[in-house]
Design a protein around this motif. Structure first.
Motif, PDB file in Angstrom:
ATOM      1  N   UNK A   6       0.833  -1.203   0.000  1.00  0.00           N
ATOM      2  CA  UNK A   6       0.000   0.000   0.000  1.00  0.00           C
ATOM      3  C   UNK A   6       0.869   1.255   0.000  1.00  0.00           C
ATOM      4  N   UNK A   7       1.915   1.261   0.824  1.00  0.00           N
ATOM      5  CA  UNK A   7       2.791   2.420   0.913  1.00  0.00           C
ATOM      6  C   UNK A   7       3.549   2.636  -0.397  1.00  0.00           C
ATOM      7  N   UNK A  57       4.313   5.727  -5.539  1.00  0.00           N
ATOM      8  CA  UNK A  57       4.314   5.848  -7.005  1.00  0.00           C
ATOM      9  C   UNK A  57       3.335   6.923  -7.442  1.00  0.00           C
ATOM     10  N   UNK A  58       2.136   6.919  -6.855  1.00  0.00           N
ATOM     11  CA  UNK A  58       1.125   7.917  -7.186  1.00  0.00           C
ATOM     12  C   UNK A  58       1.590   9.319  -6.819  1.00  0.00           C
ATOM     13  N   UNK A  59       2.203   9.452  -5.628  1.00  0.00           N
ATOM     14  CA  UNK A  59       2.679  10.760  -5.191  1.00  0.00           C
ATOM     15  C   UNK A  59       3.777  11.273  -6.112  1.00  0.00           C
ATOM     16  N   UNK A  60       4.665  10.386  -6.526  1.00  0.00           N
ATOM     17  CA  UNK A  60       5.753  10.781  -7.414  1.00  0.00           C
ATOM     18  C   UNK A  60       5.214  11.350  -8.716  1.00  0.00           C
ATOM     19  N   UNK A  61       4.139  10.756  -9.227  1.00  0.00           N
ATOM     20  CA  UNK A  61       3.525  11.246 -10.458  1.00  0.00           C
ATOM     21  C   UNK A  61       2.966  12.662 -10.268  1.00  0.00           C
ATOM     22  N   UNK A  62       2.380  12.906  -9.115  1.00  0.00           N
ATOM     23  CA  UNK A  62       1.795  14.217  -8.837  1.00  0.00           C
ATOM     24  C   UNK A  62       2.861  15.294  -8.612  1.00  0.00           C
ATOM     25  N   UNK A  63       4.082  14.887  -8.321  1.00  0.00           N
ATOM     26  CA  UNK A  63       5.140  15.837  -7.996  1.00  0.00           C
ATOM     27  C   UNK A  63       6.004  16.221  -9.189  1.00  0.00           C
TER      28      UNK A  63
END
Length: 301
Positions: free
Chosen positions: A129-130, A135-141
């Motif tokens: 989950x983490x 991965x999702x956060x990296x895309x948003x950044x």
């Protein structure tokens, strides 16, 4: 574990799960078709929405949707909110096929989990989950820059601290970080080799940041400090990224523990620190001067 090791483990996992094969499980479905059925079970989707859910381009989603239509697993109808768009949904046959897929794959995974003890299963679930969230956060950044603070950032970062503090009612007279006399010269505070402060920048604007420094009055303990983020930066994972970066830095500097103080009004921040392994402690540590911060937390390094 470094990036190369993670990639090697990921490749091995993909191969072991048969994800390089042309079909998913024992059914005549490609992996992308199977994932599309899983998403459609949650409700009707346009092709654009399917592409977004599956993290594929629109043409791939369109081809997948067409193949499922031809197989009779999906049906389409005009979107009542915009009749120029088509909504795809599962047919009875599609739902039955998905049920068979889930049953078969769940059995496979259950056999894998039999090799693990209960605590290992829980650890695996949390780690997956983490990692997915990372991965999702990296895309948003992608459109932002995380870098070390410079003297030219002092005024902008001080303004961020004051704005966020005012937003939460953390006024200077109550002993919060906004009252620190060094607020306007943070680059001086974080200039030593065992300290660091990171800022997030976009379009030449400082949108937030956070730092770490030795905790005055406590040998070998550092403090996570001044984690402040403007509203447009929140929800993108930068608080966790800076905290994780700071903790890695602290270990490199030889600190044995990391301390922080915050207030109960900042629920999201407390949840973040808990997820990073910080424990609540009943007493204050060191000489921070922030007597109004009633939440104290500590993490062994």
């Amino acid at each position: 574990m470094d990036a190369s090791t993670i990639r090697a483990q990921s490749r091995h996992l993909v191969r072991e799960l048969g994800m390089l094969d042309h079909q998913c499980g024992d059914l005549d479905l490609t992996p992308v078709q199977a994932h599309a059925l899983i998403e459609l079970e949650q409700g009707p989707l346009t092709v654009n929405q399917m592409a977004e859910r599956l993290k594929v381009d629109k043409s791939n989603a369109s081809r997948t949707n067409a193949s499922l239509l031809n197989a009779g697993y999906v049906e389409t109808k005009a979107d009542p909110e915009d009749r120029r768009k088509q909504l795809s949904s599962l047919t009875a046959s599609g739902q039955q096929t998905l049920n068979q897929l889930n049953q078969g794959l769940n059995q496979h995974v259950s056999h894998f989990l039999e090799q693990l003890d209960s605590d290992e299963v829980a650890q695996l679930e949390n780690s997956l989950r983490r990692y997915t969230k990372a991965i999702s956060a990296s895309r948003q950044q992608n459109d932002f820059t995380l870098r070390l603070l410079t003297p030219q950032d002092n005024a902008a970062m001080a303004a961020v601290v004051r704005r966020v503090s005012a937003e939460h009612g953390l006024t200077p007279d109550k002993g919060y970080g906004v009252s620190d006399p060094t607020l306007d010269c943070l680059s001086d505070v974080y200039g030593a080799s065992n300290t660091a402060f990171w800022v997030v920048e976009k379009d030449h604007r400082i949108l937030g940041g956070g730092g770490i420094a030795a905790l005055e009055g406590e040998q070998g303990v550092c403090e996570l400090q001044k984690m402040y983020f403007l509203p447009e930066l929140r929800g993108k994972g930068f608080a966790r990224r800076i905290a994780a970066t700071a903790l890695k830095f602290a270990r490199q500097q030889g600190y044995s523990a990391c301390y922080l103080e915050t207030t109960a009004d900042l629920n999201a921040a407390i949840a973040l620190y808990e997820s990073l392994g910080f424990d609540h402690i009943p007493h204050a540590m060191g000489n921070t001067g922030h007597d109004a911060c009633e939440v104290r937390m500590l993490k062994a390094l």
